[in-house]
Design an enzyme around this catalytic site. Structure first.
Site, PDB file in Angstrom:
ATOM      1  N   PHE A 160       0.815  -1.226   0.000  1.00  0.00           N
ATOM      2  CA  PHE A 160       0.000   0.000   0.000  1.00  0.00           C
ATOM      3  C   PHE A 160       0.844   1.270   0.000  1.00  0.00           C
ATOM      4  O   PHE A 160       0.342   2.335  -0.336  1.00  0.00           O
ATOM      5  CB  PHE A 160      -0.925   0.004   1.236  1.00  0.00           C
ATOM      6  CG  PHE A 160      -0.229   0.454   2.498  1.00  0.00           C
ATOM      7  CD1 PHE A 160      -0.076   1.810   2.789  1.00  0.00           C
ATOM      8  CD2 PHE A 160       0.315  -0.460   3.393  1.00  0.00           C
ATOM      9  CE1 PHE A 160       0.594   2.228   3.939  1.00  0.00           C
ATOM     10  CE2 PHE A 160       0.984  -0.056   4.536  1.00  0.00           C
ATOM     11  CZ  PHE A 160       1.121   1.296   4.810  1.00  0.00           C
ATOM     12  N   LYS A 184      -1.153  -7.405  -9.241  1.00  0.00           N
ATOM     13  CA  LYS A 184      -2.161  -7.357  -8.179  1.00  0.00           C
ATOM     14  C   LYS A 184      -1.731  -6.289  -7.178  1.00  0.00           C
ATOM     15  O   LYS A 184      -0.879  -6.499  -6.324  1.00  0.00           O
ATOM     16  CB  LYS A 184      -2.312  -8.703  -7.459  1.00  0.00           C
ATOM     17  CG  LYS A 184      -3.615  -8.736  -6.657  1.00  0.00           C
ATOM     18  CD  LYS A 184      -3.515  -9.370  -5.299  1.00  0.00           C
ATOM     19  CE  LYS A 184      -2.796  -8.624  -4.251  1.00  0.00           C
ATOM     20  NZ  LYS A 184      -3.509  -7.473  -3.646  1.00  0.00           N
ATOM     21  N   GLU A 187      -4.938  -3.942  -2.050  1.00  0.00           N
ATOM     22  CA  GLU A 187      -6.385  -3.689  -2.026  1.00  0.00           C
ATOM     23  C   GLU A 187      -6.705  -2.427  -1.217  1.00  0.00           C
ATOM     24  O   GLU A 187      -7.823  -1.942  -1.247  1.00  0.00           O
ATOM     25  CB  GLU A 187      -7.121  -4.914  -1.456  1.00  0.00           C
ATOM     26  CG  GLU A 187      -6.875  -5.221   0.025  1.00  0.00           C
ATOM     27  CD  GLU A 187      -5.564  -5.969   0.279  1.00  0.00           C
ATOM     28  OE1 GLU A 187      -4.643  -5.905  -0.545  1.00  0.00           O
ATOM     29  OE2 GLU A 187      -5.481  -6.608   1.353  1.00  0.00           O
ATOM     30  N   CYS A 292       9.543   1.783   3.368  1.00  0.00           N
ATOM     31  CA  CYS A 292      10.440   0.681   3.716  1.00  0.00           C
ATOM     32  C   CYS A 292      11.855   1.195   3.929  1.00  0.00           C
ATOM     33  O   CYS A 292      12.675   0.522   4.521  1.00  0.00           O
ATOM     34  CB  CYS A 292      10.435  -0.362   2.616  1.00  0.00           C
ATOM     35  SG  CYS A 292      11.161   0.257   1.101  1.00  0.00           S
ATOM     36  N   GLU A 392       9.044  -4.064  13.181  1.00  0.00           N
ATOM     37  CA  GLU A 392       8.905  -2.968  12.217  1.00  0.00           C
ATOM     38  C   GLU A 392       7.621  -2.220  12.588  1.00  0.00           C
ATOM     39  O   GLU A 392       6.523  -2.787  12.492  1.00  0.00           O
ATOM     40  CB  GLU A 392       8.803  -3.520  10.788  1.00  0.00           C
ATOM     41  CG  GLU A 392       8.702  -2.421   9.756  1.00  0.00           C
ATOM     42  CD  GLU A 392       8.471  -2.930   8.339  1.00  0.00           C
ATOM     43  OE1 GLU A 392       7.775  -3.948   8.165  1.00  0.00           O
ATOM     44  OE2 GLU A 392       8.975  -2.289   7.403  1.00  0.00           O
TER      45      GLU A 392
END
Ligand code: NAD
Length: 508
Positions: A160, A184, A187, A292, A392
């Site tokens: 995301f 993909k 979502e 990240c 994390e």
């Protein structure tokens, strides 16, 4: 067409699938809301595609591969020349959509699109990037050469936090190499990838060459196991990445998985204080810490520990607000769940005895009473056994670890399981060189926070942040998305006398 930026009506628009060049409505019964994290407004509904739809996307990519693989390199490159032009044309629209569904500030959303655009520009050089090599006369009249060929249908699964950049890490390079692709996206923010898909079609990507499906685990598992898919690129969390890598590898696919991180920035006492602390705070809290390559651990060495109050003071100056608000430095985190998780980890840090220097929980944000906001939060006195160090957090939480020497800073960084990115702030070339040499992390910044390489290099996170040998974009991804075929060839001169049968392995 896309569900993006249409006026709100009682029924939110639906996000479409892209199959065989057509934007189609899913027939699924399973839908999820795409929610603006600053306001909770439902922007659209995203389908979890049915098995038939997923299979149709792969079948369309397999069919398209038969012709796309032999499409001349120049024709492939020109598609990406056009795509980069269209992305520039629609930069503001893309950024607005990205901010609405993901939450990051508009300037940062443009940065997200721009870092992806750079990869599209790189894909335009596919001619030189995919050259083979030849050696003449490896034996008498024998030449050996290698060519790079596309491998077939490739799949991409994206997170995301960069809904423009990371899809653009994947499909342009895969397609430029002559492959076809099934993407993909996350979502949580699928609308920006759909805008990019519309631009790709407008740029001339033929039907079936790029397909987009939506969904969660079921869709991912189908892509990782489908016999017609040859390679899977994944970017996301560690636990999902490990699953994707295992499943894809077990099913004979190439896989590259870029995963979680805990990036340490080492600050030496000789560092340029103002520049270094600005960099630390920007890289710690930008994008609400949901990068990240965010700096999540500051390792302060010796006298640099006296700068903790300055770090806190700088963090307090950051403006937390809706991503569209002028001057906002960070927006909300992506979801209510993410916010609850981050706040839970902050509480854990307090409970375990870390010193809370700045508490960003429950900020009051003018005009955004319902947003998923967490303001900059800082812990000091953190040790490697603390949960806030081990997990994390993926939110605007900077933790400070205090050490006495550079050697200690290097040892702590190297002992952490993750290896995505790191940095050192110093004015000493010798210190920087020692750090670069001894640090066991794949991407290093020297007085540079968030050292994400430009696309002529590759993204080279390492150790626990990566599975698979080859990273996204750059030269490495050309290897990932192509199969080398080595040809050894001799052409007979009809006039030459045969040397007879040779039963040895040597070439003569
Ligand atoms: P995520 O792992 O939850 O989701 C990534 C993708 O996997 C999504 O498309 C999602 O639909 C799918 N997915 C989710 N759960 C799944 C399951 N159980 N089985 C199969 N597929 C599943 O990651 P996220 O929360 O979207 O993104 C944040 C994470 O991504 C962080 O850990 C961050 O460090 C990482 N990340 C890494 C890099 C990198 O280059 N190393 C870059 C960006 C983000």
């Amino acid at each position: 067409m896309s569900a993006v930026l249409k006026p709100q009506s009682a029924t939110p628009p639906t996000v479409k699938l892209l199959i065989n060049g057509q934007f189609v409505e899913s027939k699924t019964q399973n839908w999820k809301d795409v929610v603006n994290p600053a306001t909770q407004e439902v922007l659209a509904r995203v389908p979890f595609a049915t098995q038939d739809e997923l299979n149709a996307a792969v079948a369309s990519a397999a069919e398209a591969f038969k012709t796309w693989r032999n499409t001349p390199i120049g024709a492939r490159a020109r598609v990406f020349l056009k795509l980069q032009e269209l992305i520039r044309r629609d930069m503001k629209k893309l950024a607005a959509c990205l901010t609405a569904e993901q939450g990051k500030t508009l300037p940062d959303a443009e940065g997200d699109v721009f870092r992806g655009l750079e990869v599209v520009e790189h894909a335009c050089s596919i001619g030189t990037l995919s050259l083979g090599e030849i050696a003449e006369n490896v034996a008498g009249g024998v030449d050996t050469y290698f060519i790079r060929q596309p491998i077939g249908v490739c799949a991409g699964i994206t997170p995301f936090n960069f809904p423009a950049m990371i899809p653009l890490w994947m499909f342009p390079m895969a397609i430029a190499c002559g492959n076809t692709f099934v993407l993909k996206p996350s979502e949580q923010d699928p609308m920006t990838p759909m805008l990019l898909a519309e631009l790709a079609i407008e740029a001339g990507v033929p039907p079936g060459v790029l397909n987009i499906v939506h969904g969660g685990k079921e869709a991912v598992d189908l892509l990782c196991t489908h016999p017609d898919i040859k390679a899977v690129s994944f970017v996301g969390s560690t636990h999902v990445g490990e699953h994707v890598y295992k499943l894809s590898s077990e099913h004979g696919k190439r896989a590259q998985c870029m995963m979680g991180a805990k990036n340490h920035a080492v600050v030496m006492p000789d560092a340029n204080k103002e520049h270094s602390l600005n960099a630390l705070v920007g890289a710690g809290f930008g994008a609400a810490g949901q990068r990240c390559m965010a700096t999540s651990v500051a390792v302060l060495v010796g006298e640099a520990n006296k700068w903790i109050p300055d770090i806190v003071a700088k963090a307090k100056t950051l403006k937390v607000s809706g991503g569209t608000v002028a001057g906002a430095d960070l927006g909300p985190v992506v979801s209510k769940n993410a916010r609850a998780r981050i706040e839970g980890l902050i509480q854990k840090g307090i409970d375990e005895g870390c010193k809370l220097e700045l508490d960003g929980r429950n900020p009051k944000i003018d005009g955004y009473p319902d947003g998923n906001f967490v303001a900059p939060t800082i812990f000091s006195g953190v040790k490697p056994h603390h949960t806030v160090y081990k997990e994390e957090i993926f939110g605007p939480v900077l933790i400070i670890v205090s050490v006495d020497t550079l050697d200690e800073a290097i040892a702590i960084t190297n002992a952490n399981p993750f290896g995505n990115g790191t940095g050192i702030f110093t004015q000493s070339g010798a210190v920087a060189r020692k750090f670069e040499n001894e640090i066991d992390v794949g991407q290093v910044g020297i007085n540079v926070p968030i050292p994400v390489p430009v696309p002529y290099f590759s993204f080279t996170g390492s150790r626990g942040s990566k599975l698979g040998d080859l990273g996204p974009y750059g030269k490495q991804v050309i290897q990932f998305y192509t199969q080398v075929k080595t040809v050894t060839a001799r052409w007979f001169d009809d006039a030459a006398v045969s040397t007879g049968v040779n039963t040895t392995i040597s070439l003569k």
